[in-house]
Design an enzyme around this catalytic site. Structure first.
Site, PDB file in Angstrom:
ATOM      1  N   ASN A 231       0.798  -1.170   0.046  1.00  0.00           N
ATOM      2  CA  ASN A 231      -0.073  -0.061   0.038  1.00  0.00           C
ATOM      3  C   ASN A 231       0.871   1.268  -0.128  1.00  0.00           C
ATOM      4  O   ASN A 231       1.402   1.554   1.050  1.00  0.00           O
ATOM      5  CB  ASN A 231      -0.985  -0.082   1.199  1.00  0.00           C
ATOM      6  CG  ASN A 231      -1.842   1.120   1.345  1.00  0.00           C
ATOM      7  OD1 ASN A 231      -1.891   1.970   0.231  1.00  0.00           O
ATOM      8  ND2 ASN A 231      -2.649   1.303   2.397  1.00  0.00           N
TER       9      ASN A 231
ATOM     10  N   GLU B  89      -6.827 -19.966 -18.287  1.00  0.00           N
ATOM     11  CA  GLU B  89      -7.006 -20.822 -17.244  1.00  0.00           C
ATOM     12  C   GLU B  89      -7.931 -21.987 -17.310  1.00  0.00           C
ATOM     13  O   GLU B  89      -9.139 -21.703 -17.500  1.00  0.00           O
ATOM     14  CB  GLU B  89      -7.619 -20.068 -15.996  1.00  0.00           C
ATOM     15  CG  GLU B  89      -7.618 -20.952 -14.460  1.00  0.00           C
ATOM     16  CD  GLU B  89      -8.695 -20.202 -13.837  1.00  0.00           C
ATOM     17  OE1 GLU B  89      -8.262 -20.655 -12.693  1.00  0.00           O
ATOM     18  OE2 GLU B  89      -9.515 -19.413 -14.221  1.00  0.00           O
TER      19      GLU B  89
ATOM     20  N   GLY C 282      -5.967  -2.394   1.133  1.00  0.00           N
ATOM     21  CA  GLY C 282      -5.521  -1.171   0.841  1.00  0.00           C
ATOM     22  C   GLY C 282      -4.093  -1.119  -0.511  1.00  0.00           C
ATOM     23  O   GLY C 282      -3.804  -0.249  -0.624  1.00  0.00           O
TER      24      GLY C 282
ATOM     25  N   ASP D  75      -2.066  -1.225  -3.663  1.00  0.00           N
ATOM     26  CA  ASP D  75      -2.408  -0.558  -4.893  1.00  0.00           C
ATOM     27  C   ASP D  75      -1.617  -0.925  -6.062  1.00  0.00           C
ATOM     28  O   ASP D  75      -0.408  -1.379  -5.922  1.00  0.00           O
ATOM     29  CB  ASP D  75      -2.733   0.905  -4.535  1.00  0.00           C
ATOM     30  CG  ASP D  75      -1.462   1.380  -3.556  1.00  0.00           C
ATOM     31  OD1 ASP D  75      -0.350   1.104  -3.875  1.00  0.00           O
ATOM     32  OD2 ASP D  75      -1.834   2.391  -2.818  1.00  0.00           O
TER      33      ASP D  75
ATOM     34  N   ASP E 201      -8.911 -15.445 -17.561  1.00  0.00           N
ATOM     35  CA  ASP E 201      -9.909 -16.196 -16.438  1.00  0.00           C
ATOM     36  C   ASP E 201     -10.732 -17.350 -17.092  1.00  0.00           C
ATOM     37  O   ASP E 201     -11.261 -17.083 -18.188  1.00  0.00           O
ATOM     38  CB  ASP E 201     -10.530 -15.321 -15.524  1.00  0.00           C
ATOM     39  CG  ASP E 201     -10.924 -15.994 -14.309  1.00  0.00           C
ATOM     40  OD1 ASP E 201     -10.247 -16.351 -13.642  1.00  0.00           O
ATOM     41  OD2 ASP E 201     -12.271 -15.821 -14.136  1.00  0.00           O
TER      42      ASP E 201
ATOM     43  N   ASN F 221      -5.947   6.400  -1.324  1.00  0.00           N
ATOM     44  CA  ASN F 221      -7.205   5.783  -2.130  1.00  0.00           C
ATOM     45  C   ASN F 221      -7.671   4.486  -1.441  1.00  0.00           C
ATOM     46  O   ASN F 221      -8.147   3.890  -2.199  1.00  0.00           O
ATOM     47  CB  ASN F 221      -6.566   5.562  -3.655  1.00  0.00           C
ATOM     48  CG  ASN F 221      -5.352   4.545  -3.509  1.00  0.00           C
ATOM     49  OD1 ASN F 221      -5.205   3.920  -2.737  1.00  0.00           O
ATOM     50  ND2 ASN F 221      -4.603   4.508  -4.673  1.00  0.00           N
ATOM     51  N   ASP F 222      -7.182   4.235  -0.195  1.00  0.00           N
ATOM     52  CA  ASP F 222      -7.934   3.120   0.271  1.00  0.00           C
ATOM     53  C   ASP F 222      -9.396   3.005   0.422  1.00  0.00           C
ATOM     54  O   ASP F 222      -9.810   1.717   0.139  1.00  0.00           O
ATOM     55  CB  ASP F 222      -7.298   3.041   1.816  1.00  0.00           C
ATOM     56  CG  ASP F 222      -5.736   2.613   1.778  1.00  0.00           C
ATOM     57  OD1 ASP F 222      -5.141   2.496   0.899  1.00  0.00           O
ATOM     58  OD2 ASP F 222      -5.223   2.467   3.032  1.00  0.00           O
TER      59      ASP F 222
END
Length: 624
Positions: free
Chosen positions: A132, A366, A158, A160, A337, A137-138
């Site tokens: 973090n 995947e 948090g 980033d 994904d 921006n949390d």
């Protein structure tokens, strides 16, 4: 400035009267001259679009089932110059609606988008849990999930994008050449939003991770270091809070759409029509239509609507979105994904269109299966009996991962132990290109390798060194280098995705600097650093011939050979010292040569016998 159809240059006034036009911009110079714009604006179907820009023509305008959409088919001629132009929407007795659109110049030729390959080693990161670097921006109060609790494995913590960028030196020093962060796009879901797989805006970076500028800076910093950025994309599903879920363009935009619309006011998990997860229906020649339909059209979970790629507008949207991100962020690869869940003909088209534009690019898909036949089916060039060609260069090797763990954990006997790993590699005859398959000890969805191997450090080193020596593309999950685990609750996703120590101000332990790490953790860091950094320059590992010898007396030996470089990987499960008779390996041609131990730098002459003093891995090279 804009160039009109007669070639004259005119100043334009930039305006944005339309709520949403996607893609947000495009580029000149693609092999495919077609572009389909999604336009979303109240009652936009009552308006007629016009464009006056040299080289750009409207081929067709499609109205949707909802009056709030138009889909505009553009043709962008090969000679079209980059620039801005206005799309003017006209309606009788109404003031024009104007949206300024831009065609950008390509930053580099398509051939220069080089994808990851067997020369790379990929560091997988769950961004919310890595570091973090911008606490501001949390929490975004405008978003549905405002959690911030590092003691809760399912809340946001948090981490980033800046946290990744600021620690690239650490990742590079370990020896990695590429990073794969889990999805960073906006995930405006009320809970569990940290993981990123329920996307609610395919053209926006989640503000809790940072800004588009932060993402582009990460890409730029990686490029400067000669490293690659792999983007985790999700074509199969979106998040139930995606903006279009409140106003579908078509009646078949998502699968089981009518059922959702009839129940959305009281939507809950039990109401979703979920996939049966029977992925073999993609290959099974006896599969019922019902099973196939349930597999491909069922929702993955109730919070993730299943996108209907059989709708041609959804198909175009998804393909263009992938290309937009490749160009915008200078990507070095895509990880897709849940690869076998969407319509497989669409996935072939999706991968094919990307690889047609970017012939040196790469995509990994995947497919979570322990069956090599299914892995092989999804790889480009496989001789599938149904004629299917996936256009996918790199499927994932869950089968090898499973056998490595099984073989190391099992007691040695005629049919158990290291023979499991030997047999797993022997299955490579089924693959069109083994070295393009991605192998890994673990990932963000399974127990960490240290947990799977019951906390045995020697066994963990065996698994990691073998994976890094195989004819494969290796991926390592963040924290593996410091023995991160999930012993307290094996398989718990929140625990598997624990915070990387040192990523938060005030952390008592800092794995980036080594402060507070145990001897065992530092030793594992050093072990991986030596192998990974050797691997960077090893042609034998990248593309060499592979020769392995069936395990005997709890010892399994594998060779990678290219020119005058031979790499030897020895796995020994004997607790007491054991002599290895080298005459058995005569065909490899090492007799009398001096080899260096990659992890200890000790030198040894390959002659007659080699004493393995203790259980574990020995990794040797002829490069001194």
């Amino acid at each position: 400035m804009a160039t009109d159809e007669d070639g004259a240059t005119n100043a334009i006034v930039e305006k944005n009267d339309i709520q949403r036009i996607e893609p947000l911009n495009w580029w000149v110079g693609f092999k495919n001259p077609s572009l389909q714009l999604l336009v979303h604006q109240p009652n936009i179907s009552e308006w007629t679009p016009n464009i006056s820009y040299q080289g750009v023509s409207i081929e067709k305008v499609h109205k949707a089932d909802s009056p709030n959409y138009l889909f505009i088919d553009l043709n962008i001629a090969e000679t079209t110059k980059p620039g801005q132009f206005n799309i003017v929407f006209k309606k009788e007795n109404s003031e024009d609606l104007i949206h300024t659109y831009e065609l950008k110049p390509r930053q580099k030729p398509a051939d220069d988008f080089i994808g990851f390959d067997s020369s790379d080693a990929i560091y997988l990161i769950t961004p919310d849990r890595f570091a973090n670097s911008n606490p501001e921006n949390d929490i975004m109060k405008s978003m549905k999930d405002t959690s911030l609790d590092r003691t809760d494995g399912y809340a946001r913590h948090g981490g980033d994008i800046k946290g990744i960028t600021n620690n690239l030196d650490y990742i590079q020093d370990l020896g990695f050449t590429a990073i794969w962060p889990c999805p960073l796009l906006t995930n405006d879901m009320p809970q569990g939003s940290y993981h990123g797989y329920a996307i609610t805006d395919y053209y926006e970076i989640d503000p809790r991770f940072g800004t588009m500028e932060d993402y582009l800076e990460l890409s730029s910093e990686l490029s400067e270091k000669g490293m690659k950025l792999i983007m985790d994309q999700v074509a199969n599903h979106c998040g139930v809070e995606h903006w279009w879920m409140k106003d579908f363009p078509f009646k078949d935009w998502i699968n089981h759409q009518e059922h959702y619309e009839n129940n959305y006011e009281n939507w809950e998990g039990s109401k979703a029509i979920k996939t049966n997860h029977r992925r073999t229906t993609n290959q099974d020649i006896y599969a019922s239509k019902s099973d196939k339909r349930n597999m491909n059209e069922g929702w993955f979970v109730s919070a993730m609507p299943d996108l209907n790629q059989r709708n041609p507008f959804m198909a175009n949207y998804t393909i263009q979105n992938s290309i937009w991100w490749i160009e915008t962020a200078n990507l070095g690869g895509i990880r897709q994904d849940t690869y076998p869940y969407p319509d497989k003909d669409f996935m072939s088209r999706w991968a094919g269109e990307i690889m047609n534009e970017y012939p040196n690019f790469n995509i990994v898909g995947e497919e979570w299966t322990s069956n090599p036949l299914l892995i092989a089916y999804w790889q480009e060039g496989n001789a599938n009996k149904d004629g299917y060609n996936s256009n996918l260069k790199s499927p994932m090797d869950f089968a090898m991962q499973e056998k490595i763990v099984k073989g190391i954990n099992e007691d040695e006997a005629w049919s158990t132990g290291l023979i499991e790993i030997y047999r797993a590699l022997a299955n490579d005859f089924i693959y069109a290109s083994p070295k393009d398959i991605m192998v890994f000890p673990d990932n963000h969805d399974m127990s960490r390798i240290f947990t799977q191997l019951h906390g045995n450090i020697t066994h963990t080193k065996m698994a990691l060194s073998y994976i890094l020596t195989l004819p494969r593309i290796p991926q390592i999950y963040y924290g593996t280098e410091i023995l991160m685990h999930d012993f307290d609750k094996p398989g718990d996703h929140g625990l598997i995705r624990s915070d990387f120590p040192g990523g938060w101000q005030g952390d008592a332990i800092n794995a980036f600097t080594g402060e507070g790490l145990s001897y065992e953790q530092k030793d594992m860091q050093s072990f991986l650093r030596k192998i990974l950094n050797y691997r960077k320059g090893s042609k034998a590992i990248h593309e060499g011939k592979t020769v392995h010898f069936a395990p005997e007396d709890a010892v399994y030996v594998l060779f990678r050979i290219e020119g005058d470089e031979t790499v030897v990987h020895i796995m020994n499960k004997n607790d007491a010292p054991v002599e290895l008779e080298l005459s058995r390996f005569e065909e490899v041609g090492l007799e009398g040569k001096t080899l260096k131990n990659i992890t200890t730098d000790a030198e040894v002459v390959w002659k007659d016998k080699f004493v393995l003093k203790e259980k574990g891995t020995t990794l040797l090279t002829t490069k001194l």
